[in-house]
Design an enzyme around this catalytic site. Structure first.
Site, mmCIF file in Angstrom:
data_model
loop_
_atom_site.group_PDB
_atom_site.id
_atom_site.type_symbol
_atom_site.label_atom_id
_atom_site.label_comp_id
_atom_site.label_asym_id
_atom_site.label_seq_id
_atom_site.Cartn_x
_atom_site.Cartn_y
_atom_site.Cartn_z
ATOM 1 C CG HIS A 111 -1.888 1.006 1.404
ATOM 2 N ND1 HIS A 111 -1.616 2.271 1.857
ATOM 3 C CD2 HIS A 111 -3.223 0.969 1.160
ATOM 4 C CE1 HIS A 111 -2.742 2.970 1.878
ATOM 5 N NE2 HIS A 111 -3.733 2.204 1.462
ATOM 6 C CD GLN B 157 -6.782 -4.721 3.798
ATOM 7 O OE1 GLN B 157 -7.719 -5.461 4.081
ATOM 8 N NE2 GLN B 157 -6.960 -3.456 3.465
ATOM 9 C CE LYS C 12 -7.304 -0.642 6.275
ATOM 10 N NZ LYS C 12 -7.963 -0.157 5.057
ATOM 11 C CG ASP D 15 0.707 -2.615 6.081
ATOM 12 O OD1 ASP D 15 -0.286 -2.777 6.825
ATOM 13 O OD2 ASP D 15 0.665 -1.928 5.043
ATOM 14 C CB CYS E 155 -3.760 3.342 -1.598
ATOM 15 S SG CYS E 155 -5.046 4.554 -1.388
HETATM 16 N N1 7TS Z 1 -1.669 -0.935 4.560
HETATM 17 C C1 7TS Z 1 -2.571 -1.690 3.909
HETATM 18 C C2 7TS Z 1 -2.192 -3.056 3.445
HETATM 19 C C3 7TS Z 1 -3.849 -1.194 3.700
HETATM 20 O O1 7TS Z 1 -4.750 -1.960 3.058
HETATM 21 C C4 7TS Z 1 -4.190 0.099 4.148
HETATM 22 C C5 7TS Z 1 -5.530 0.713 3.890
HETATM 23 C C6 7TS Z 1 -3.213 0.821 4.842
HETATM 24 C C7 7TS Z 1 -1.966 0.277 5.009
HETATM 25 C C8 7TS Z 1 -3.487 2.183 5.406
HETATM 26 O O2 7TS Z 1 -4.376 2.089 6.452
HETATM 27 P P1 7TS Z 1 -4.968 3.428 7.134
HETATM 28 O O3 7TS Z 1 -6.010 2.912 8.069
HETATM 29 O O4 7TS Z 1 -3.849 4.108 7.814
HETATM 30 O O5 7TS Z 1 -5.543 4.226 6.005
HETATM 31 N N2 7TS Z 1 -6.208 0.168 2.767
HETATM 32 C C9 7TS Z 1 -7.313 0.647 2.194
HETATM 33 C C10 7TS Z 1 -7.944 0.010 1.132
HETATM 34 O O6 7TS Z 1 -7.584 -1.046 0.628
HETATM 35 N N3 7TS Z 1 -9.005 0.731 0.743
HETATM 36 O O7 7TS Z 1 -9.073 1.810 1.531
HETATM 37 C C11 7TS Z 1 -8.028 1.777 2.430
#
Ligand code: 7TS
Length: 411
Positions: free
Chosen positions: A128, A208, A231, A205, A369
């Site tokens: 990401h 997910q 999530k 990370d 992203c």
């Molecule tokens: N890493 C991964 C693998 C992710 O899927 C996401 C967010 C992030 C980092 C960032 O997370 P945040 O909570 O700090 O934003 N992924 C997604 C997505 O797949 N669609 O919207 C956000």
């Protein structure tokens, strides 16, 4: 006891999620955008309301009763996180805004302290953007170099290439546990073992993986683990950076201000102990308490049962989607979580998403992203259905009917 042999009563669990029971565009909502954010059970919503309605107060500051309640609940939630991911100590859990902030924190503190010109940071081709750009900024500022582990057409990392990338200049490995764009679950234990054999720390990370796979940071032996509460059926604006004590102890603070200090004079400031050293300013108290409630909830459902039900649902979805003519799944790794990312002939994914939305079906379209993943497959975007344990086979059937409708519109 919660075991995979004791199946989930999905219809009953769905009752816990008020958002799911509504019509969108005249159709019952089918929510398949869980990788972006998952829905919240009533107990999480209640925890937020309870905090603001009865305990609202700042933490770690007041001798008064409300402040003590707020502090107790805020710290109790930290202990829940520790138990949930099996960290050794509460102070190894730092409250942050989410995965993005957790990774930036490590880049700006551990990174600046330990990574210099000519040093190398290894990531993968399926990160990401939040596990790419913080390292790019660090490399631009320090003269370090970013190295990338490639993946095959199924979306599986080439571990031989990883082995070749590891070298005397490698200072950190930062890898996504489960890809948000393809669903691939990476073999983290092997990746971490190889890095540790050379004394290199590893950041995982877990944005997910956290809602889908039981996590044990001590078993993984990762040095850092980042995830977002939203999530994991928790509130937005709260997340966790787990770090091993010995690393966090050595790292300089990320942000400065109240709470992260032990004493301040104009000549010298002494920093607070962990975890407070990294929690400057008034934190997201309600968010932390809500995250604790979300953890209670998923523990009650059972992470093993969630994982096994979602695997079944993914297999069903994969089977149904791959029968659709012209549909190409992006991400066909053997080890995969509940992500169905696809293209459909030359129909633009935004058109797919819009037509599905008109039928009450929520998916995400775009590059998710993770633009380098799109570049790897030479496509601009995908349509992505992402699963949670409250999804059903009937909802997958509705998705398939929706895709048939898209095909009709474009025939
Ligand atoms: N890493 C991964 C693998 C992710 O899927 C996401 C967010 C992030 C980092 C960032 O997370 P945040 O909570 O700090 O934003 N992924 C997604 C997505 O797949 N669609 O919207 C956000």
């Amino acid at each position: 006891m919660t075991t995979p042999n004791n199946p989930l009563d999905i219809e009953k669990l769905r009752q816990d999620f008020p958002v799911l029971h509504q019509e969108v565009n005249g159709h019952p909502l089918v929510y398949l955008d869980n990788a972006a954010t998952s829905q919240k059970p009533q107990c999480v919503i209640d925890a937020l309301v309870h905090y603001y309605a009865t305990d609202n107060s700042n933490v770690h500051r007041g001798v008064h009763t409300l402040s003590q309640h707020a502090t107790d609940d805020y710290e109790a939630a930290r202990s829940k996180v520790r138990r949930f991911i099996n960290a050794a100590e509460d102070h190894e859990l730092i409250y942050v805004r989410g995965t993005t902030e957790a990774i930036n924190l490590v880049a700006q503190t551990y990174g600046r302290q330990n990574i210099g010109a000519g040093d190398e940071i290894i990531i993968t081709g399926m990160e990401h953007h939040s596990n790419i750009v913080p390292w790019q900024i660090l490399t631009q500022d320090t003269g370090a170099v970013l190295r990338v582990i490639p993946f095959n057409d199924n979306g599986e990392l080439l571990l031989d290439e990883y082995e070749k990338l590891l070298g005397p200049r490698t200072k950190l490995v930062s890898v996504v546990h489960q890809s948000n764009a393809m669903g691939t679950i990476n073999p983290m234990e092997a990746i971490i073992e190889q890095a540790h054999a050379r004394g290199i720390p590893v950041l995982v990370d877990g944005a997910q993986s956290i809602p889908h796979i039981p996590i044990d940071v001590q078993k993984l032996d990762c040095d850092f683990f980042a995830f977002s509460g939203h999530k994991l059926y928790g509130p937005t604006g709260i997340g966790i950076l787990y770090g091993k004590s010995e690393l966090l102890e050595q790292m300089p603070p990320y942000q400065a201000g109240g709470e992260m200090i032990r004493s301040v004079t104009f000549e010298k400031t002494l920093y607070n102990i962990l975890p407070h050293k990294f929690e400057a300013g008034t934190p997201n108290i309600a968010g932390s308490i809500g995250l604790g409630a979300a953890i209670d909830y998923v523990e009650d459902v059972g992470m093993e049962r969630i994982a096994s039900y979602e695997k079944e649902l993914l297999d069903y979805g994969t089977d149904r989607l791959t029968r659709i003519e012209g549909l190409r799944l992006i991400g066909t790794a053997r080890e995969k979580g509940g992500i169905l990312s696809f293209t459909l002939g030359d129909i633009h994914p935004h058109d797919i998403g819009t037509i599905l939305d008109s039928q009450g079906i929520a998916i995400r379209t775009g590059h998710h992203c993770a633009q380098p993943v799109m570049q790897r497959f030479a496509i601009p975007a995908t349509a992505r259905a992402s699963l949670a344990f409250y999804n059903t086979r009937a909802e997958i059937d509705t998705l398939v009917e929706g895709i048939d409708r898209v095909l009709e519109v474009f025939s």
